[in-house]
Design a protein around this motif. Structure first.
Motif, PDB file in Angstrom:
ATOM      1  N   VAL A  12       0.845  -1.197   0.000  1.00 37.37           N
ATOM      2  CA  VAL A  12       0.000   0.000   0.000  1.00 37.37           C
ATOM      3  C   VAL A  12       0.879   1.245   0.000  1.00 37.37           C
ATOM      4  N   GLN A  13       0.480   2.238  -0.790  1.00 37.94           N
ATOM      5  CA  GLN A  13       1.136   3.541  -0.747  1.00 37.94           C
ATOM      6  C   GLN A  13       0.320   4.466   0.158  1.00 37.94           C
ATOM      7  N   HIS A  14       1.009   5.137   1.088  1.00 32.83           N
ATOM      8  CA  HIS A  14       0.347   6.037   2.025  1.00 32.83           C
ATOM      9  C   HIS A  14       0.875   7.459   1.849  1.00 32.83           C
ATOM     10  N   LEU A  15      -0.030   8.414   1.857  1.00 35.32           N
ATOM     11  CA  LEU A  15       0.318   9.828   1.877  1.00 35.32           C
ATOM     12  C   LEU A  15      -0.348  10.445   3.105  1.00 35.32           C
ATOM     13  N   LEU A  16       0.354  11.342   3.794  1.00 32.20           N
ATOM     14  CA  LEU A  16      -0.161  11.969   5.008  1.00 32.20           C
ATOM     15  C   LEU A  16      -0.114  13.482   4.850  1.00 32.20           C
ATOM     16  N   PHE A  17      -1.224  14.150   5.181  1.00 33.78           N
ATOM     17  CA  PHE A  17      -1.326  15.605   5.081  1.00 33.78           C
ATOM     18  C   PHE A  17      -1.689  16.143   6.470  1.00 33.78           C
ATOM     19  N   GLU A  18      -0.667  16.361   7.301  1.00 32.56           N
ATOM     20  CA  GLU A  18      -0.891  16.641   8.716  1.00 32.56           C
ATOM     21  C   GLU A  18      -1.654  17.939   8.929  1.00 32.56           C
ATOM     22  N   GLY A  40      -5.447  14.939   7.055  1.00 36.01           N
ATOM     23  CA  GLY A  40      -5.884  14.053   5.977  1.00 36.01           C
ATOM     24  C   GLY A  40      -4.861  12.994   5.648  1.00 36.01           C
ATOM     25  N   ASP A  41      -5.333  11.952   4.984  1.00 37.05           N
ATOM     26  CA  ASP A  41      -4.436  10.915   4.484  1.00 37.05           C
ATOM     27  C   ASP A  41      -5.021  10.311   3.218  1.00 37.05           C
ATOM     28  N   CYS A  42      -4.177   9.641   2.479  1.00 31.28           N
ATOM     29  CA  CYS A  42      -4.598   9.003   1.237  1.00 31.28           C
ATOM     30  C   CYS A  42      -3.845   7.688   1.090  1.00 31.28           C
ATOM     31  N   CYS A  43      -4.541   6.668   0.601  1.00 25.98           N
ATOM     32  CA  CYS A  43      -3.854   5.415   0.308  1.00 25.98           C
ATOM     33  C   CYS A  43      -4.170   4.985  -1.112  1.00 25.98           C
ATOM     34  N   ILE A  44      -3.202   4.318  -1.729  1.00 25.94           N
ATOM     35  CA  ILE A  44      -3.350   3.778  -3.081  1.00 25.94           C
ATOM     36  C   ILE A  44      -3.147   2.273  -2.987  1.00 25.94           C
ATOM     37  N   PHE A  60     -10.148  13.005   4.805  1.00 26.64           N
ATOM     38  CA  PHE A  60      -9.785  14.320   5.329  1.00 26.64           C
ATOM     39  C   PHE A  60     -10.784  14.653   6.428  1.00 26.64           C
ATOM     40  N   TYR A  61     -10.304  14.589   7.685  1.00 26.22           N
ATOM     41  CA  TYR A  61     -11.211  14.468   8.826  1.00 26.22           C
ATOM     42  C   TYR A  61     -11.705  15.799   9.367  1.00 26.22           C
ATOM     43  N   HIS A  62     -11.220  16.926   8.793  1.00 27.20           N
ATOM     44  CA  HIS A  62     -11.797  18.234   9.099  1.00 27.20           C
ATOM     45  C   HIS A  62     -12.902  18.587   8.115  1.00 27.20           C
ATOM     46  N   ASN A  63     -13.089  17.785   7.082  1.00 28.47           N
ATOM     47  CA  ASN A  63     -14.061  18.118   6.047  1.00 28.47           C
ATOM     48  C   ASN A  63     -15.486  18.318   6.556  1.00 28.47           C
ATOM     49  N   PRO A  64     -15.989  17.467   7.458  1.00 27.39           N
ATOM     50  CA  PRO A  64     -17.383  17.645   7.889  1.00 27.39           C
ATOM     51  C   PRO A  64     -17.673  19.031   8.455  1.00 27.39           C
TER      52      PRO A  64
END
Length: 311
Positions: free
Chosen positions: A39-45, A49-53, A72-76
């Motif tokens: 799995v590829q992981h990207l983190l946007f502190e 947020g985070d993203c996986c491929i 992206f957990y601030h989105n709501p």
């Protein structure tokens, strides 16, 4: 190339048929019939947020699948969904794009919840007085919805950090036919529940060993990347039997990873879901055992759910 919108995808979704495909995929994975790169992981502190491929190919299939999924957990707070994503299917004969599924993260959420249903089929104790859901988001709702078909209990405890979110979840769960108790004390939930599902992206433990009663089953789905964990390592080590979707992924970044990396777990205590399904019997030996299912999410699940939509 076929392009499907979220609504077109949901119109084609058949939970029971896709559950069978997922079971086949888990078994094939454990029998080494699947190509599934790391799995590829990207983190946007700053954006929380985070993203996986993830990607996968089942030997003999006509297609392979690549999935991009983000949270992206601030989105709501901005009126946006916390999850997003797309899935892409390519020909395994020519490499040509076959389908683009603009699912907005729904297929990831649905296949995760169906994996939770499979875990409950394998691990749930016979006598469940109450179900516990840790979290109030999309996964918390979907897991409850799909548990209804395999668990007859309709007593529910729900933990959340926000009183507003808890009240919204109460209304949802009551509409699904549950008698609902809400709490901001996870230990209180654990005292009442024999089947618990943890669904948050927490980076600090919510439940601890002292909270869990004998005979409890826990399905943990929040830890899908390094640093995330909802269960304290001492709770993980307390489990009598542990079910994992992937031995490699779960020990690297799953819910059990901290306990495993500290030497608190023996290798033989971990069983892959595909192995348990192939054995075609209950995972739990008795109703006093504490069992844990760690679901990190597999590329083969994305392959199987895409096949279920396209075929």
């Amino acid at each position: 190339m076929i392009i499907l919108s979220k609504q077109q995808i949901l119109d084609k979704f058949d939970a029971d048929a896709i559950t069978l495909l997922l079971k086949d995929g888990f078994i094939a994975f454990s029998q080494k019939q699947v190509q599934m790169p790391p799995v590829q992981h990207l983190l946007f502190e700053q954006a929380n947020g985070d993203c996986c491929i993830k990607s996968g190919y089942l030997q003999g299939d006509k297609l392979f699948v690549v999935k991009v999924s983000s949270g992206f957990y601030h989105n709501p707070a901005q009126g946006l969904a916390s999850n997003q994503g797309v899935m892409m299917a390519f020909s395994a004969q020519t490499g040509e794009p076959q389908a683009l599924l603009l699912d907005e993260g729904w297929l990831t959420a649905l296949r995760t919840a169906l994996a939770g249903r499979i875990a409950a089929e394998l691990c749930a104790p016979r006598n469940i007085r109450a179900i516990g859901i840790v979290g109030t988001g999309m996964q918390a709702r979907l897991h409850l919805m799909y548990l209804k078909s395999v668990i007859s209990c309709r007593q529910l405890w729900v933990w959340g950090r926000s009183e507003t979110a808890l009240e919204e979840y109460r209304q949802y769960a009551q509409a699904e036919g549950f008698d609902v108790n809400t709490t901001q004390n996870a230990a209180e939930l654990a005292r009442h529940c024999q089947l618990i599902v943890t669904t948050t992206p927490s980076r600090e433990a919510i439940l601890h060993a002292v909270d869990i009663q004998p005979g409890t089953h826990i399905t943990a789905v929040g830890a899908d990347g390094a640093g995330k964990h909802e269960l304290a390592p001492d709770l993980v080590a307390k489990a009598d039997k542990i079910l994992v979707d992937s031995w490699e992924q779960c020990t690297e970044f799953g819910e059990i990873s901290q306990a495993f990396q500290r030497g608190m777990l023996a290798h033989y205590s971990l069983t892959e879901i595909g192995v348990a399904l192939a054995q075609n019997g209950p995972f739990r030996n008795n109703d006093q055992q504490i069992t844990l299912a760690d679901l990190t999410g597999l590329g083969i699940q994305d392959v199987q759910i895409v096949k279920g939509i396209l075929e």
